[in-house]
Design a protein around this motif. Structure first.
Motif, PDB file in Angstrom:
ATOM      1  N   ALA A   2       0.838  -1.198   0.000  1.00 32.46           N
ATOM      2  CA  ALA A   2       0.000   0.000   0.000  1.00 32.46           C
ATOM      3  C   ALA A   2       0.870   1.243   0.000  1.00 32.46           C
ATOM      4  CB  ALA A   2      -0.914  -0.008   1.214  1.00 32.46           C
ATOM      5  N   ALA A   3       0.372   2.296  -0.645  1.00 36.14           N
ATOM      6  CA  ALA A   3       1.132   3.538  -0.714  1.00 36.14           C
ATOM      7  C   ALA A   3       1.199   4.241   0.627  1.00 36.14           C
ATOM      8  CB  ALA A   3       0.513   4.460  -1.758  1.00 36.14           C
ATOM      9  N   GLN A   4       0.186   3.969   1.476  1.00 28.84           N
ATOM     10  CA  GLN A   4       0.134   4.626   2.776  1.00 28.84           C
ATOM     11  C   GLN A   4      -0.264   3.635   3.865  1.00 28.84           C
ATOM     12  OE1 GLN A   4      -0.816   9.023   2.863  1.00 28.84           O
ATOM     13  NE2 GLN A   4      -2.429   8.299   1.490  1.00 28.84           N
ATOM     14  N   MET A 354      -3.052   9.030   7.985  1.00 33.02           N
ATOM     15  CA  MET A 354      -2.316   8.307   6.952  1.00 33.02           C
ATOM     16  C   MET A 354      -0.870   8.797   6.891  1.00 33.02           C
ATOM     17  SD  MET A 354      -4.922   6.539   6.076  1.00 33.02           S
ATOM     18  CE  MET A 354      -4.214   5.613   4.702  1.00 33.02           C
ATOM     19  N   VAL A 355       0.056   7.837   6.892  1.00 34.43           N
ATOM     20  CA  VAL A 355       1.473   8.177   6.740  1.00 34.43           C
ATOM     21  C   VAL A 355       2.030   7.365   5.576  1.00 34.43           C
ATOM     22  CG1 VAL A 355       1.752   8.737   9.177  1.00 34.43           C
ATOM     23  CG2 VAL A 355       2.268   6.430   8.382  1.00 34.43           C
ATOM     24  N   PRO A 356       2.998   7.912   4.849  1.00 43.44           N
ATOM     25  CA  PRO A 356       3.566   7.170   3.710  1.00 43.44           C
ATOM     26  C   PRO A 356       4.133   5.830   4.143  1.00 43.44           C
ATOM     27  CG  PRO A 356       4.239   9.473   3.650  1.00 43.44           C
ATOM     28  CD  PRO A 356       3.568   9.268   4.977  1.00 43.44           C
ATOM     29  N   ARG A 358       6.585   4.335   2.981  1.00 42.36           N
ATOM     30  CA  ARG A 358       8.046   4.394   3.030  1.00 42.36           C
ATOM     31  C   ARG A 358       8.548   4.826   4.402  1.00 42.36           C
ATOM     32  NH1 ARG A 358       8.609   9.814   2.738  1.00 42.36           N
ATOM     33  NH2 ARG A 358       7.083  10.958   1.472  1.00 42.36           N
ATOM     34  N   VAL A 359       7.688   5.533   5.159  1.00 47.58           N
ATOM     35  CA  VAL A 359       8.043   5.913   6.534  1.00 47.58           C
ATOM     36  C   VAL A 359       7.835   4.728   7.461  1.00 47.58           C
ATOM     37  CG1 VAL A 359       7.445   7.426   8.480  1.00 47.58           C
ATOM     38  CG2 VAL A 359       7.518   8.340   6.148  1.00 47.58           C
ATOM     39  N   TRP A 360       6.690   4.077   7.323  1.00 48.73           N
ATOM     40  CA  TRP A 360       6.372   2.902   8.139  1.00 48.73           C
ATOM     41  C   TRP A 360       5.331   2.070   7.421  1.00 48.73           C
ATOM     42  CZ3 TRP A 360       2.307   2.239  12.346  1.00 48.73           C
ATOM     43  CH2 TRP A 360       2.536   1.051  13.078  1.00 48.73           C
ATOM     44  N   ALA A 361       5.637   0.802   7.250  1.00 54.08           N
ATOM     45  CA  ALA A 361       4.719  -0.074   6.530  1.00 54.08           C
ATOM     46  C   ALA A 361       3.676  -0.711   7.425  1.00 54.08           C
ATOM     47  CB  ALA A 361       5.512  -1.163   5.810  1.00 54.08           C
ATOM     48  N   GLY A 362       3.718  -0.378   8.722  1.00 53.82           N
ATOM     49  CA  GLY A 362       2.745  -0.928   9.662  1.00 53.82           C
ATOM     50  C   GLY A 362       3.294  -2.157  10.361  1.00 53.82           C
ATOM     51  N   SER A 363       2.595  -2.590  11.419  1.00 55.49           N
ATOM     52  CA  SER A 363       3.063  -3.724  12.212  1.00 55.49           C
ATOM     53  C   SER A 363       2.740  -5.035  11.524  1.00 55.49           C
ATOM     54  CB  SER A 363       2.404  -3.695  13.593  1.00 55.49           C
ATOM     55  OG  SER A 363       0.997  -3.701  13.461  1.00 55.49           O
TER      56      SER A 363
END
Length: 363
Positions: A2-4, A354-356, A358-363
């Motif tokens: 996902a992009a975000q 929503m955060v990019p 590329r910053v964090w892909a989530g847990s």
């Protein structure tokens, strides 16, 4: 991919501040967490146009709350101060305004249950290990935001939130008077000797008589924010005094805060203009008000000759938007042992920030 990444959050007003609140939905790694918070708020950017920040230090704040597993505690609260113009995520100082939104947030999230018509919760602020008991109205088991309580710096009225601080002395600097003196004289390059009180009763602060820097503390916020000469003097004092306070190099930190003092003009204890630390506050911070009130009852502080502080249980700290009332608790020797005050809060928005990816892909 996902992009975000969607991160559950609520936008809360706490006192005269505003920011995002999170539960256990952030990265465990501090560096990654900080990048997520910067992206969520849109820093660094003076307008914070690409995030939820409000382009001002008072609306660039974050709260992270969890249920405590420690005996005698209910909640643990981590406060983070962000700035529009830089990429610093500062978790060293406290914020009493955002603290007011902690209990409403956990009730909204269902992390704790209401206790009756009122709910009192003991909260540990992780930044400085400060304890406080916070009481909110919960009729029919639901957090109440409507009421007749007015706090200056916020439009309208709301339900009261009572905060009783249990151990604010030396919150960051380690002692109430970190230099060991009620006042000190510092030699400021290009200005000369300048007397100040360095004090920490919940917020490290450096207090100065406005007249000693050829100002009045009655100037408008806009006028002081445009006063480059004054800001230069205050920053030189902040950097110099912080060394004596044991805080080291604070050039990249949001503390200590600076404050100009003068005699009250509207029946209060003292008149103020606070800087946080580079922008003049349009009102005053909760713990800044507690710290200044404490200085008002010290006859040898720079506030001593200006303040009207006959009743420590009711001290009105005047600021650009009105006043902030503080009730100091004192022991038999007149030493300040606690403080209490009233704030309000409101849940403004709930959902996901929503955060990019590329910053964090989530847990």
């Amino acid at each position: 991919m996902a992009a975000q990444t969607a991160v559950p959050a609520m936008l809360m007003r706490g006192g005269s501040s505003k920011g995002l609140f999170f539960a256990a939905d952030l990265p465990a790694d501090e560096a990654t967490r900080n990048q997520v918070l910067l992206a969520a708020m849109g820093s660094p950017d003076p307008r914070q146009i690409d995030g939820a920040g409000g382009a001002h230090p008072l609306t660039s704040k974050v709260g992270v709350v969890s249920v405590s597993e420690q005996e005698g505690l209910d909640l643990e609260f981590l406060f983070a101060q962000l700035q529009p113009k830089n990429d610093v995520v500062d978790t060293k100082p406290n914020c009493g305004n955002m603290l007011a939104a902690v209990v409403p947030f956990v009730l909204e999230k269902g992390l704790i249950q209401a206790q009756g018509d009122e709910t009192t919760v003991r909260v540990l602020t992780l930044n400085t290990c400060m304890l406080s008991d916070i009481t909110v109205e919960t009729p029919d088991g639901i957090i109440n935001y409507d009421g007749d309580t007015k706090i200056d710096g916020v439009t309208g009225t709301s339900a009261p939130i009572r905060i009783r601080f249990l151990d604010t002395e030396g919150s960051v600097a380690g002692s109430l008077l970190p230099t060991g003196n009620t006042s000190d004289v510092f030699d400021i390059e290009g200005f000369g000797p300048l007397e100040a009180t360095c004090i920490d009763n919940g917020m490290p602060m450096i207090l100065v008589r406005a007249t000693d820097v050829k100002r009045t503390a009655y100037e408008s916020v806009e006028e002081l924010n445009n006063d480059g000469e004054l800001k230069t003097i205050l920053e030189k004092l902040r950097l110099t005094a912080s060394l004596k306070m044991g805080l080291g190099d604070v050039s990249a930190k949001n503390y200590p805060k600076m404050c100009l003092l003068n005699a009250p003009v509207d029946g209060g204890a003292v008149h103020t203009r606070c800087f946080i630390p580079y922008v003049c506050h349009e009102a005053i911070g909760v713990l800044a008000a507690v710290t200044i009130a404490t200085a008002c009852v010290m006859k040898d502080s720079v506030a001593g000759g200006l303040a009207v502080a006959d009743n420590p249980a009711s001290l009105s700290i005047e600021h650009p938007s009105g006043e902030f009332s503080v009730a100091l608790e004192t022991d038999g020797n007149g030493k300040v042992s606690g403080a209490a005050l009233i704030r309000t809060a409101r849940n403004i928005m709930r959902g996901e920030v929503m955060v990019p990816a590329r910053v964090w892909a989530g847990s």
